[in-house]
Design a protein around this motif. Structure first.
Motif, short mmCIF file in Angstrom:
data_model
loop_
_atom_site.label_atom_id
_atom_site.label_comp_id
_atom_site.label_asym_id
_atom_site.label_seq_id
_atom_site.Cartn_x
_atom_site.Cartn_y
_atom_site.Cartn_z
N ILE A 209 9.32 10.83 -24.44
CA ILE A 209 9.13 11.49 -25.73
C ILE A 209 7.93 12.44 -25.61
O ILE A 209 6.87 12.05 -25.13
CB ILE A 209 8.88 10.47 -26.86
CG1 ILE A 209 10.12 9.59 -27.06
CG2 ILE A 209 8.50 11.17 -28.16
CD1 ILE A 209 11.34 10.35 -27.57
N ARG A 210 8.15 13.68 -26.02
CA ARG A 210 7.11 14.70 -25.89
C ARG A 210 6.46 14.99 -27.24
O ARG A 210 7.15 15.28 -28.22
CB ARG A 210 7.70 16.00 -25.33
CG ARG A 210 8.27 15.87 -23.93
CD ARG A 210 8.98 17.16 -23.54
NE ARG A 210 9.49 17.14 -22.18
CZ ARG A 210 10.22 18.10 -21.63
NH1 ARG A 210 10.52 19.17 -22.37
NH2 ARG A 210 10.64 18.02 -20.39
N PHE A 211 5.14 14.92 -27.26
CA PHE A 211 4.35 15.28 -28.43
C PHE A 211 3.58 16.55 -28.11
O PHE A 211 2.99 16.67 -27.03
CB PHE A 211 3.36 14.17 -28.78
CG PHE A 211 3.97 12.87 -29.20
CD1 PHE A 211 4.26 12.63 -30.54
CD2 PHE A 211 4.22 11.87 -28.27
CE1 PHE A 211 4.81 11.41 -30.93
CE2 PHE A 211 4.77 10.66 -28.65
CZ PHE A 211 5.06 10.43 -30.00
N LEU A 212 3.55 17.48 -29.05
CA LEU A 212 2.80 18.72 -28.87
C LEU A 212 1.69 18.82 -29.90
O LEU A 212 1.94 18.74 -31.11
CB LEU A 212 3.72 19.94 -29.01
CG LEU A 212 3.04 21.31 -28.95
CD1 LEU A 212 2.45 21.56 -27.56
CD2 LEU A 212 4.03 22.42 -29.31
N LEU A 213 0.46 18.99 -29.42
CA LEU A 213 -0.68 19.26 -30.29
C LEU A 213 -1.12 20.69 -30.00
O LEU A 213 -1.71 20.98 -28.95
CB LEU A 213 -1.83 18.28 -30.02
CG LEU A 213 -2.93 18.16 -31.09
CD1 LEU A 213 -3.88 17.01 -30.75
CD2 LEU A 213 -3.74 19.43 -31.28
N ALA A 214 -0.81 21.60 -30.91
CA ALA A 214 -1.11 23.01 -30.72
C ALA A 214 -2.30 23.40 -31.59
O ALA A 214 -2.18 23.47 -32.82
CB ALA A 214 0.10 23.87 -31.07
N ALA A 215 -3.45 23.61 -30.97
CA ALA A 215 -4.66 23.98 -31.71
C ALA A 215 -5.72 24.40 -30.70
O ALA A 215 -5.72 23.94 -29.55
CB ALA A 215 -5.18 22.81 -32.55
N ARG A 216 -6.61 25.27 -31.14
CA ARG A 216 -7.71 25.63 -30.25
C ARG A 216 -8.50 24.36 -29.93
O ARG A 216 -8.55 23.42 -30.73
CB ARG A 216 -8.61 26.69 -30.89
CG ARG A 216 -9.30 26.26 -32.15
CD ARG A 216 -10.05 27.45 -32.77
NE ARG A 216 -10.75 27.08 -33.99
CZ ARG A 216 -10.21 27.01 -35.19
NH1 ARG A 216 -8.92 27.27 -35.33
NH2 ARG A 216 -10.93 26.68 -36.25
N GLY A 222 -9.09 17.30 -33.29
CA GLY A 222 -8.63 15.95 -33.01
C GLY A 222 -8.05 15.66 -31.65
O GLY A 222 -7.45 14.60 -31.44
N GLN A 223 -8.24 16.56 -30.68
CA GLN A 223 -7.67 16.27 -29.35
C GLN A 223 -8.25 15.00 -28.74
O GLN A 223 -7.51 14.19 -28.15
CB GLN A 223 -7.92 17.45 -28.41
CG GLN A 223 -7.13 18.71 -28.72
CD GLN A 223 -7.89 19.66 -29.63
OE1 GLN A 223 -8.94 19.32 -30.17
NE2 GLN A 223 -7.37 20.88 -29.80
N ALA A 291 5.47 17.00 -33.29
CA ALA A 291 4.21 17.74 -33.29
C ALA A 291 3.10 16.83 -33.81
O ALA A 291 3.34 15.95 -34.64
CB ALA A 291 4.32 18.99 -34.15
N LEU A 292 1.90 17.06 -33.33
CA LEU A 292 0.72 16.32 -33.77
C LEU A 292 -0.25 17.28 -34.46
O LEU A 292 -0.52 18.37 -33.95
CB LEU A 292 0.02 15.65 -32.58
CG LEU A 292 0.84 14.65 -31.77
CD1 LEU A 292 0.05 14.20 -30.54
CD2 LEU A 292 1.21 13.45 -32.63
N ALA A 293 -0.77 16.87 -35.61
CA ALA A 293 -1.78 17.67 -36.33
C ALA A 293 -2.88 16.71 -36.80
O ALA A 293 -3.00 16.41 -37.99
CB ALA A 293 -1.15 18.40 -37.50
N PRO A 294 -3.71 16.24 -35.85
CA PRO A 294 -4.66 15.16 -36.16
C PRO A 294 -6.06 15.63 -36.57
O PRO A 294 -7.07 15.04 -36.17
CB PRO A 294 -4.72 14.42 -34.82
CG PRO A 294 -4.61 15.52 -33.81
CD PRO A 294 -3.69 16.57 -34.42
N ALA A 317 0.75 14.11 -39.08
CA ALA A 317 -0.39 14.88 -39.54
C ALA A 317 -1.40 14.00 -40.26
O ALA A 317 -1.05 12.97 -40.85
CB ALA A 317 0.08 15.99 -40.49
N SER A 318 -2.66 14.42 -40.22
CA SER A 318 -3.72 13.68 -40.89
C SER A 318 -3.51 13.70 -42.40
O SER A 318 -3.17 14.73 -42.99
CB SER A 318 -5.09 14.30 -40.56
OG SER A 318 -5.44 14.07 -39.22
#
Length: 392
Positions: A209-216, A222-223, A291-294, A317-318
């Motif tokens: 299972i692939r999770f993507l966290l896209a953010a600078r 939250g990386q 997708a992850l938005a933590p 998401a948070s």
């Protein structure tokens, strides 16, 4: 001309044109202005998105409007006044605090209308900072990028009339973020670049299972929290996942080094990967399952919780800020306790255990909601309506 035609000249002022929600909104609105028959000018330091703006017909003028130096901003005030006169600008739309004072003052001096958009939540710990932040409310009309942001503005500045602050959520381009229009060759190319086996390869199929966290790469996105959650997943015997951290550090090399060290310390090299900047986000979401938005701090809008929904990819998401407006828990994704690695590990485990049919149904619900509430067309139409209202 059709009733929806727009013939005015709008000058948008934004510090930089690198990737980000603010910058992408500048591009989207610029294209909408031109498509409706108007003229679009953008004043900015410049960046990755400048070429796209110019290709779309906008005039881009490079000036150091990103500077917080009052002497530089004094020069920007004079420069903006000249641009307004020479280009016959009708509306100035400023999108950041740094150039707000010069931009709004220049518009007022040239007797034209001004708009300011709050793309974030600005905290003030001193009277000076409060005054600095308040410049965004001095425009003729203020746009908030979510109800959460609008509520914050009205609470922080009780003297601002509620009718002068309108909520226009960030819009997603559903033609670009189209799950039916992806190119499998682009997916395979990105998988190869990120060192992933192709999911459809009969020789060595990808089953994780692939999770993507896209953010600078910055701490509040939250990386580091997700690395900790990944370590907890592995410690509990859960191995069938890979997390892709897409984004560059924009000079924050210390944080990048910290993430790499944490990944190595927990032996997560096969489970968490720093893949760098990604310009093709639709393809990036297409090759993942979730997708992850933590974010550790509330997002004023949070497009990384909305764009994946347009691609049928449920987000985790948070549970704070505007994400409580954009994610419906149990229906279009998950809302997770901010900063709690155990909660994030548990939410990721729940996502991994969801069967493909249920995951697809959740994805369909997410895209339908984005289409109704957060589409690019709705955002641009409402923004042009604001311009028309100011010019009446």
């Amino acid at each position: 001309m059709p009733d929806h035609a727009f013939t005015a000249c709008v000058l948008q002022v934004v510090p930089e044109l690198d990737t980000g929600g603010v910058e992408q909104t500048v591009v989207d609105v610029s294209e909408a202005i031109i498509a409706a028959g108007g003229r679009s000018i953008v004043v900015s330091k410049g960046g990755r998105l400048q070429a796209r703006l110019e290709k779309g017909g906008a005039t881009v003028i490079n000036l150091p409007v990103h500077s917080k130096n009052p002497f530089v901003q004094g020069r920007m005030y004079a420069a903006l006044r000249r641009i307004i006169r020479v280009e016959r600008v009708d509306i100035v739309h400023v999108r950041s605090r740094a150039p707000a004072l010069a931009s709004i003052a220049a518009a007022r001096a040239e007797k034209i209308r001004s708009v300011a958009t709050y793309h974030g939540i600005y905290n003030a710990k001193s009277a000076l900072k409060r005054w600095y932040n308040s410049q965004m409310t001095r425009a003729d009309l203020t746009i908030a990028n979510s109800d959460y942001t609008r509520d914050h503005i009205l609470a922080a500045y009780p003297g601002v009339a509620p009718e002068k602050v309108v909520s226009i959520p960030r819009g997603v381009d559903l033609k670009r973020f189209d799950p039916e229009g992806f190119d499998v060759r682009r997916v395979m190319k990105l998988e190869a670049a990120w060192g992933l086996p192709h999911a459809g390869d009969p020789g060595a199929p990808e089953t994780r299972i692939r999770f993507l966290l896209a953010a600078r790469l910055t701490r509040w996105k939250g990386q580091a929290l997700i690395v900790e959650a990944a370590a907890k997943l592995r410690a509990s015997g859960c191995e069938d996942f890979v997390i892709l951290l897409a984004g560059d550090d924009q000079g924050r090399s210390g944080y990048s080094a910290e993430l790499k060290a944490a990944i190595a310390a927990h032996s997560l090299e096969d489970h968490v990967r720093l893949v760098g900047h990604c310009a093709d986000m639709p393809t990036a979401y297409q090759l993942c399952h979730y997708a992850l938005a933590p974010s550790l701090e509330p997002e004023a809008f949070g497009r990384t919780a909305v764009e994946p929904q347009a691609m049928l990819r449920p987000p985790l998401a948070s549970k704070h800020g505007a994400t409580v407006e954009t994610v419906v828990p149990g229906e279009t994704g998950w809302l997770v306790t901010p900063g709690d690695a155990d909660a994030w590990a548990e939410a990721m485990r729940a996502a991994m255990q969801l069967d493909p049919e249920a995951r697809f149904a959740m994805g369909l619900a997410g895209r339908a909601r984005v289409k109704d509430l957060f589409s690019l067309e709705v955002m641009c139409a409402r923004t042009l309506d604001v311009y028309r209202q100011l010019l009446m």
